[in-house]
Scaffold this active site. Structure first.
Site: not given
Lengths: 281, 281
Positions: B28, B31, B33-35, B59, B146, B174, B185
């Site tokens: 979405m 971005l 560091e997880g992305h 959603q 995850q 991450v 968020r």
């Protein structure tokens, strides 16, 4: 022709034919000339033809004819091979539904009318198996008969709304010489019912002709119904005129109209329909 | 990197790259560091990497943060290009949802718990957009973090139950240096909330350690909850232990356990989780 019984075997077959165009004809077996028309068109238009035979439990209600749905795999295999099918996929219910995920597809409004009204959950079950089969076969084109018009409308809408990478091909209804639409369930008709059954198509023809002349839907429906009532021992489930493929009762601005009927006989419920191009009238 | 804004442009891009393996990272946007971890893994494992940025209205509930969900397309484009993305798909809502078919996907039981309990319809909307994106991109592998464990569980189950021809890759969460899970968020946290927020992960760690020692789920949950209550100003939405990926409360014979929590802060609801391999304990 290769008969593949498991998802693994199907995947291996497709792996060997990567990059080729695939025509797909999903069926519940007991093949008749209607199915053969689908297979023939698939054969003409694609490098590879895959057909499936799977009497899908998910699309039968608890009181419907799942157990006595006619089956003849030997004859089907012979007919499919003759029609030039490359792979005939005949999975078991356990292979198709190894576990219950609880995730469902709901056909929604499109399924609350015509055949859907007397077969709650039927089209949800159709979309469930079609989603799985499309994902397994990954066809370029998939072929469906116009005889199951509501199924065709729902699948066309589903494929468009959910961007399935497949082209849906509508194939005209194949009929007996007297006009009765070919159906696996015709074998359940008694001799006298078989003679009466021709009046479904005649009633639909009367209704479409009436509509073309008068543009009066109610009159068209009344004349069609009355023809069936007067000429058969069957009980009318529905006789309706809706827009196609949206299946709306308000036919203003419709480009195509679906005239459809379903009639219960002693041991079989028959359906038939005519789609009319409004602009051509 | 090519930025593609329409389905047509995406189809053309994919047509030019036919036969290559495709890694897909649906996001979405905004971005972090997880992305980037997802993009990096996709880059390593595939010939082509496609990422999408689409804040999916389907959603979000009526009272949720669709309008104020953080967006920064310029920065996202720069980050995606730097991560080696080949095509960045940024469709409009109108392109993704041109009409309402009435056909829905229902995530069912898997969605009536954890985040789904306070976000009715959320996972139905996720499955709707994921189905469309998978059909449009036709990826070899798709990458999910995850951190959204319930989403991951539902998508893994959906893909398996409906035979989507894609492999789902689970990528570890991450975290910031202090342990807080990266999230778009997090920008909504006040300074003091940001400091408190580390206690979500700490509470999950305490709960997993407690469970490993005592095998007492209730004690583990109580200790985790109490740690959040004592160390944050947030309100606990849930703190739960379920089997993974079935999300059942009865953990007998489970191979993996999901310890998950969600906490409401003033302007953000944060989630985090730890998955424990039961056999390793």
């Amino acid at each position: 022709m290769k008969t593949v019984q498991t998802i693994n075997d199907l995947t291996n077959f497709l792996e060997c034919n990567k990059g080729k165009t695939i025509g797909f004809v999903p069926t519940m077996g007991y093949l008749h000339e209607g199915h053969l028309a689908l297979l023939n068109m698939a054969r003409e238009e694609n490098e590879i033809v895959v057909a499936s035979i799977f009497v899908n439990p998910a699309q039968f209600g608890p009181n419907e004819d799942l157990d006595r749905y006619p089956r003849d795999l030997e004859r089907d295999t012979m007919l499919a091979a003759k029609a030039g099918v490359d792979a005939l996929f005949v999975p078991t219910a356990k292979d198709m539904y190894p576990f219950e995920s609880g995730i469902t597809i709901n056909a929604g409004e499109l399924s609350n009318k015509l055949c859907g009204e007397s077969r709650p959950g039927h089209f949800d079950g159709v979309l469930k198996v079609i989603t799985k089969l499309f994902h397994l076969v990954q066809p370029t084109k998939a072929y469906f008969g116009q005889k199951d018009a509501q199924q065709l409308a729902i699948i066309e809408t589903f494929v468009s709304a959910y961007n399935f990478p497949v082209q849906i091909i509508r194939v005209s209804t194949v009929r007996e010489n007297d006009g009765l639409a070919k159906s696996s369930r015709n074998v359940f008709l008694s001799d006298s019912e078989r003679i009466e059954a021709v009046h479904l198509y005649e009633a639909l023809s009367i209704a479409t002709e009436t509509w073309k002349k008068t543009k009066d839907v109610n009159e068209a429906i009344a004349k069609g119904k009355s023809h069936i009532e007067q000429n058969t021992s069957g009980r009318i489930d529905y006789f309706d005129v809706l827009t196609y493929p949206n299946l709306k009762a308000n036919i203003e601005n419709a480009e195509q109209l679906l005239f459809a009927t379903a009639v219960f006989f002693e041991k079989a419920r028959l359906i038939d329909n005519i789609i009319v191009e409004v602009k051509e009238v």
